[in-house]
Scaffold this motif. Structure first.
Motif: not given
Length: 66
Positions: A50-58
């Motif tokens: 979840i953190a990885r996806i949020k970071t890359i989306a940002a």
């Protein structure tokens, strides 16, 4: 899930995957509370995904604004 794979996905795919992971995280939390959780390492793995996806989306949204 590898960061390289996440970067190849579109914003819509990232949103869908994030929703799926949040549902899974909820289910895992519920299983842990009721004592039915067998794979405890999956909780950590989902949290990091979840953190990885949020970071890359940002990062992608910041790149689009430039």
């Amino acid at each position: 899930m590898k960061a390289k794979d996440v970067r190849l996905q579109t914003a819509d795919q990232l949103d869908t995957e994030l929703g799926n992971l949040k549902k899974e995280q909820f289910n895992l939390r519920f299983q842990r509370a009721t004592g039915q959780l067998e794979n405890t390492a999956r909780v950590r793995q989902v949290r990091r995904d979840i953190a990885r996806i949020k970071t890359i989306a940002a990062q992608k949204s910041a790149a689009d604004k430039r």
